[in-house]
Design a protein around this motif. Structure first.
Motif, PDB file in Angstrom:
ATOM      1  N   SER A  64      47.215  34.826  41.534  1.00  0.00           N
ATOM      2  CA  SER A  64      46.173  35.460  42.337  1.00  0.00           C
ATOM      3  C   SER A  64      46.640  35.671  43.782  1.00  0.00           C
ATOM      4  O   SER A  64      46.370  36.712  44.394  1.00  0.00           O
ATOM      5  N   GLU A  65      47.349  34.708  44.305  1.00  0.00           N
ATOM      6  CA  GLU A  65      47.795  34.779  45.700  1.00  0.00           C
ATOM      7  C   GLU A  65      48.990  35.708  45.900  1.00  0.00           C
ATOM      8  O   GLU A  65      49.155  36.281  46.984  1.00  0.00           O
ATOM      9  N   LYS A  66      49.819  35.888  44.873  1.00  0.00           N
ATOM     10  CA  LYS A  66      51.079  36.627  45.047  1.00  0.00           C
ATOM     11  C   LYS A  66      51.191  37.901  44.214  1.00  0.00           C
ATOM     12  O   LYS A  66      52.227  38.564  44.252  1.00  0.00           O
ATOM     13  N   GLY A  78      45.636  45.803  33.892  1.00  0.00           N
ATOM     14  CA  GLY A  78      44.692  44.704  33.771  1.00  0.00           C
ATOM     15  C   GLY A  78      45.403  43.379  33.570  1.00  0.00           C
ATOM     16  O   GLY A  78      46.552  43.336  33.106  1.00  0.00           O
ATOM     17  N   TYR A  79      44.720  42.295  33.927  1.00  0.00           N
ATOM     18  CA  TYR A  79      45.293  40.946  33.824  1.00  0.00           C
ATOM     19  C   TYR A  79      44.164  40.025  33.373  1.00  0.00           C
ATOM     20  O   TYR A  79      43.128  39.940  34.032  1.00  0.00           O
ATOM     21  N   TRP A  80      44.363  39.353  32.252  1.00  0.00           N
ATOM     22  CA  TRP A  80      43.301  38.558  31.644  1.00  0.00           C
ATOM     23  C   TRP A  80      43.763  37.142  31.310  1.00  0.00           C
ATOM     24  O   TRP A  80      44.943  36.897  31.040  1.00  0.00           O
ATOM     25  N   LYS A 148      30.670  49.071  33.748  1.00  0.00           N
ATOM     26  CA  LYS A 148      30.403  48.262  34.931  1.00  0.00           C
ATOM     27  C   LYS A 148      31.387  47.097  34.969  1.00  0.00           C
ATOM     28  O   LYS A 148      32.067  46.813  33.982  1.00  0.00           O
ATOM     29  N   GLU A 149      31.468  46.438  36.118  1.00  0.00           N
ATOM     30  CA  GLU A 149      32.364  45.294  36.250  1.00  0.00           C
ATOM     31  C   GLU A 149      31.734  44.058  35.612  1.00  0.00           C
ATOM     32  O   GLU A 149      30.521  43.970  35.438  1.00  0.00           O
ATOM     33  N   GLY A 150      32.592  43.106  35.299  1.00  0.00           N
ATOM     34  CA  GLY A 150      32.122  41.914  34.615  1.00  0.00           C
ATOM     35  C   GLY A 150      32.245  42.104  33.113  1.00  0.00           C
ATOM     36  O   GLY A 150      32.650  43.154  32.630  1.00  0.00           O
ATOM     37  N   GLY A 151      31.875  41.103  32.376  1.00  0.00           N
ATOM     38  CA  GLY A 151      31.975  41.200  30.931  1.00  0.00           C
ATOM     39  C   GLY A 151      33.249  40.590  30.398  1.00  0.00           C
ATOM     40  O   GLY A 151      34.014  39.937  31.127  1.00  0.00           O
ATOM     41  N   SER A 249      40.345  37.579  38.617  1.00  0.00           N
ATOM     42  CA  SER A 249      39.713  38.134  39.810  1.00  0.00           C
ATOM     43  C   SER A 249      40.506  39.286  40.409  1.00  0.00           C
ATOM     44  O   SER A 249      39.950  40.186  41.033  1.00  0.00           O
ATOM     45  N   PHE A 250      41.822  39.293  40.201  1.00  0.00           N
ATOM     46  CA  PHE A 250      42.693  40.314  40.786  1.00  0.00           C
ATOM     47  C   PHE A 250      42.996  41.446  39.805  1.00  0.00           C
ATOM     48  O   PHE A 250      43.777  42.341  40.104  1.00  0.00           O
TER      49      PHE A 250
END
Length: 254
Positions: A64-66, A78-80, A148-151, A249-250
């Motif tokens: 997430s930070e890098k 996408g990243y899951w 929409k976002e989320g899910g 989140s990213f």
């Protein structure tokens, strides 16, 4: 007599030509592999990383930070984080315009001191394995963002019988459409493998929640259209598996 023989020979050749032309018209057209999308050169690399259980949270935090160091070089779709169907796993999709572009990106990353020192040197010891697969969108699919976002996202992988979309494409397309058209699920993309396990098709679905997915599947299984389409497509199916995933989140796809 010679003229009669020549006339008969010409008539025979003409009849044979007509028969061959008619036979060619009846032959089904076989479209090898994935068609227009593959000829364009654009492809999607699927990556699956297995993380040491005690390092799962640390890996997600570091990424997430890098991740900006990585996305500076190429496009992340996408990243899951995998919740069901694989423990301590992350799954991500990268888009490339060509193999030359990917080679250039990998070379640039290897020479990027920030990426190597701030991320790779720390992330690699956290992983137990890595796997990748090159895929193309099937000709009738495009990337469709969720409403929409989320899910949650479900990656369903189908191991098909050899032959490619020329053999099973029509039936598989119908099966996907019977789930998507009535609004049972939202298809983000349908991908066909090029490198990795061959004759594999992946469908990436979006749902509002895991419970929403369960409810939709219950309704779909009572829909005669879905049942009929699935029964037809399974004639070409060898096996299947799935994963339920939460977007990080990213992740561009949320």
């Amino acid at each position: 007599m010679i003229q009669i023989r020549q006339a008969l020979r010409r008539a025979t050749l003409h009849t044979h030509s007509i028969a061959c032309a008619r036979s060619a018209q009846k032959q089904p057209k076989a479209f090898i592999s994935t068609g227009p999308q593959q000829r364009s050169g654009m492809f999607y690399e699927f990556r699956t990383y297995c993380i040491h259980p005690h390092m799962n949270s640390a890996f997600i935090k570091l990424t997430s930070e890098k991740i900006n160091l990585r996305t500076a070089h190429s496009e992340l779709l996408g990243y899951w984080s995998v919740e069901y169907g694989g423990l301590n796993q992350v799954f991500h999709i990268w888009k490339y315009d060509s193999y030359d572009q990917r080679a250039a990106v990998r070379a640039a990353l290897a020479q990027d001191p920030s990426w190597m020192e701030q991320y790779i040197s720390k992330a690699m010891p956290m992983l137990s394995s890595q796997d990748n697969e090159v895929t193309y969108l099937v000709p009738w699919s495009t990337i469709k963002n969720p409403p929409k976002e989320g899910g949650v996202y479900e990656l369903v992988s189908f191991q098909m019988k050899p032959g490619g979309p020329a053999v099973w494409g029509e039936s598989f397309h119908a099966a996907v459409n019977t789930h998507a058209a009535p609004g049972y699920a939202h298809p983000v993309g349908v991908f066909h493998s090029e490198f990795g396990q061959l004759n594999r098709v992946h469908v990436l679905w979006w749902y509002e929640s895991a419970d929403h997915r369960a409810s939709i599947r219950h309704r779909a299984h009572t829909d005669a259209r879905v049942v009929a389409a699935v029964r037809q497509s399974v004639a070409y199916l060898e096996s299947q598996k799935n994963k339920l995933m939460f977007p990080c989140s990213f992740s561009p796809l949320k």
